[in-house]
Motif scaffolding. Structure first.
Motif, mmCIF file in Angstrom:
data_model
loop_
_atom_site.group_PDB
_atom_site.id
_atom_site.type_symbol
_atom_site.label_atom_id
_atom_site.label_comp_id
_atom_site.label_asym_id
_atom_site.label_seq_id
_atom_site.Cartn_x
_atom_site.Cartn_y
_atom_site.Cartn_z
ATOM 1 N N VAL A 1 22.433 1.773 -7.867
ATOM 2 C CA VAL A 1 22.397 2.186 -6.499
ATOM 3 C C VAL A 1 20.891 1.417 -5.868
ATOM 4 C CG1 VAL A 1 21.436 4.255 -4.959
ATOM 5 C CG2 VAL A 1 23.350 4.324 -6.737
ATOM 6 N N THR A 2 19.987 1.203 -6.547
ATOM 7 C CA THR A 2 18.902 0.507 -6.024
ATOM 8 C C THR A 2 19.194 -0.896 -5.751
ATOM 9 O OG1 THR A 2 17.410 2.077 -7.419
ATOM 10 C CG2 THR A 2 16.604 0.043 -6.586
ATOM 11 N N LEU A 3 19.939 -1.612 -7.006
ATOM 12 C CA LEU A 3 19.982 -2.919 -6.541
ATOM 13 C C LEU A 3 21.106 -3.166 -5.270
ATOM 14 C CD1 LEU A 3 20.439 -5.902 -7.693
ATOM 15 C CD2 LEU A 3 22.378 -5.187 -9.041
ATOM 16 N N LEU A 4 21.926 -2.305 -4.981
ATOM 17 C CA LEU A 4 23.033 -2.697 -4.029
ATOM 18 C C LEU A 4 22.306 -2.316 -2.581
ATOM 19 C CD1 LEU A 4 26.063 -1.390 -5.962
ATOM 20 C CD2 LEU A 4 25.866 -3.696 -4.735
ATOM 21 N N ALA A 5 21.597 -1.142 -2.819
ATOM 22 C CA ALA A 5 20.826 -0.671 -1.559
ATOM 23 C C ALA A 5 19.872 -1.812 -1.011
ATOM 24 C CB ALA A 5 20.065 0.739 -1.518
ATOM 25 N N VAL A 6 18.991 -2.462 -2.028
ATOM 26 C CA VAL A 6 18.178 -3.515 -1.941
ATOM 27 C C VAL A 6 18.707 -4.702 -1.259
ATOM 28 C CG1 VAL A 6 16.418 -5.011 -2.466
ATOM 29 C CG2 VAL A 6 16.232 -2.552 -3.199
ATOM 30 N N TRP A 7 19.865 -5.204 -1.773
ATOM 31 C CA TRP A 7 20.932 -6.162 -1.195
ATOM 32 C C TRP A 7 21.304 -5.717 0.318
ATOM 33 C CZ3 TRP A 7 24.456 -7.044 -6.109
ATOM 34 C CH2 TRP A 7 23.774 -8.130 -6.799
#
Length: 497
Positions: free
Chosen positions: A67-73
């Protein structure tokens, strides 16, 4: 648009109800993941994270991590990671002077405060906040990024000197994902239990269900095997993607309990040496599984692959006779060569000069679209990169040899080139953990198993003279994969530094 977060949008539109991730029996569909990412992205934007900024992500493998990775992207920002297993100690080694925010667990946010630059950051977000969001649908808007925009920055452990920062772009990871999809040979109904984050990202992009292993991600070798076996059985997993350290824990447990996991059809592993006696244990526990090894690194993944289940008698004899560990056929990279060892820096050279560097047994060097061309600020480039008429090659630091079929065999690291000794022993005995190194011009073999006659050992490896054989109750290994021998710690224990 080149942002990798677009893959989530595509999969949400094609398969919103399909299960994407399973963690602790909680099932997350692609719709759930889409909504969590959208909500968390809005929150990150609300607290001040913007396109082009860098976010240090201190989150172990979990639904929260993706979730974090995709949100930051989605924001057009860059998530930054540290090599697993050294997060606490690594806080002292890196400056982190270009980090704008931290997202992490309570424990890792606390660790980050030992670093002066991280301590003064205003934006520090506890990842548990993700769980506070409801799953109300908000449209996920993806920020467009350029081809060369960094998708992930990875801070290395710095074990060979000053820590390097590996930058992988959206384009690089996209191409790597295409190669991995071919290598991993997905089927629509696959359910994979995984301990390797980058491969789970490949699964998410490919629309495959992943069970996040209930393991100890600080030290995979300390994982509770009963929990992982229960996950495999309960969720009917048909694939495993795990480091040898975790697989060892699981197979040893299953052999003790006489458990056979027949639902598993494919096992993928890498990140460390995989020896023949261990493969035999895997076959015993997973009687219906193909066992595939992947050789690669942060800078080049994958380089070679092998279906160990199909190794021939001739391959086994070569292993026993000192050829090393069979890594298999070259995949993904455009070119893989072997060059003379002992060269500190190579620089820019011509094709003729490159040809003169090549040798039958030597350092493995690779080039291709899935091979990292350099490090951030050039730190480590001179030692690890060189150009042949403008084409960048990466030096792996591994020693190898090609056989007559063009397959790659591994001999170990340049500094510890003794896989041929270890592989020969493991091909003949169920010997347990081993290590070999040179000290004061003497080759020392270290074993955990003291039940095998020393004369038998020396006769098995008559192609190499062993000067000393030592025994330890436990050979130290890396924390990341619980697989690679920690030679620095080993030499300290043996008082041979």
């Amino acid at each position: 648009m080149n942002n990798l977060a677009n893959k989530l949008v595509e999969n949400y539109e094609k398969m919103s109800a399909k299960i994407c991730l399973i963690q602790n029996e909680r099932q997350v569909t692609y719709k759930d993941l889409y909504n969590m990412v959208s909500n968390f992205k809005d929150y990150l934007e609300h607290v001040g994270i913007r396109k082009g900024q860098k976010v240090l992500v201190l989150v172990p493998m979990s639904t929260q991590l993706y979730v974090t990775l995709l949100a930051v992207w989605s924001l057009g920002a860059t998530p930054c990671f540290m090599d697993g297993g050294f997060i606490k100690s690594g806080m002292y080694k890196n400056d982190f002077d270009n980090i704008n925010a931290v997202v992490g667990t309570s424990k890792y946010i606390m660790y980050s405060n030992v670093n002066a630059n991280l301590r003064k950051l205003k934006i520090k977000i506890n990842v548990s906040r993700i769980e506070r969001f409801d799953n109300n649908h908000n449209e996920l808007e993806i920020t467009e990024v350029e081809n060369d925009f960094p998708a992930i920055l990875t801070y290395t452990s710095g074990t060979t000197g000053k820590p390097k920062i590996a930058a992988r772009t959206h384009e690089f990871l996209g191409y790597q994902g295409e190669i991995l999809a071919k290598t991993l040979n997905y089927e629509d109904n696959d359910i994979e239990i995984s301990t390797i984050p980058i491969f789970t990202l490949s699964n998410i992009n490919a629309g495959i269900t992943t069970i996040i292993a209930n393991g100890n991600f600080s030290n995979l070798g300390e994982s509770n095997p009963k929990k992982i076996v229960n996950q495999i059985i309960t969720e009917n997993a048909n694939r495993i993607m795990a480091a040898p350290g975790l697989l060892t824990v699981v197979t040893d447990y299953c052999i003790r309990k006489r458990i056979k996991l027949k639902s598993v059809k494919k096992i993928f592993s890498g990140g460390g040496a995989i020896f023949i006696d261990f493969v035999e244990k895997l076959k015993e526990v997973f009687p219906n599984a193909q066992i595939i090894t992947l050789y690669g690194s942060t800078e080049a993944e994958p380089i070679a692959e092998l279906n160990i289940s199909k190794m021939s008698k001739e391959d086994l004899e070569k292993t026993k006779n000192g050829n090393g560990i069979l890594a298999g056929n070259i995949v993904g990279v455009e070119d893989c060569r072997l060059i003379k060892t002992g060269i500190k820096e190579i620089g820019d050279i011509s094709k003729d000069e490159f040809k003169n560097l090549q040798t039958e047994i030597g350092e493995i060097v690779v080039t291709g679209k899935n091979v990292l061309k350099g490090y951030v600020n050039g730190v480590g480039d001179k030692e690890n990169k060189f150009s042949v008429d403008g084409k960048k090659y990466h030096r792996t630091g591994d020693l190898g040899v090609f056989d007559e079929q063009g397959r790659l065999w591994l001999r170990g690291r340049i500094k510890e080139p003794y896989f041929n000794i270890e592989a020969a022993l493991h091909a003949r005995f169920n010997i347990g953990k081993t290590a070999v190194f040179k000290h004061n011009e003497k080759i020392i073999l270290v074993l955990e198993n003291n039940k095998i006659n020393e004369e038998e050992i020396r006769n098995t490896i008559n192609f190499e003279k062993i000067d000393e054989i030592k025994y330890l109750s436990k050979i130290p290994v890396d924390k990341r994969h619980s697989t690679k021998v920690d030679y620095k710690e080993l030499k300290r224990i043996l008082n041979v530094e």
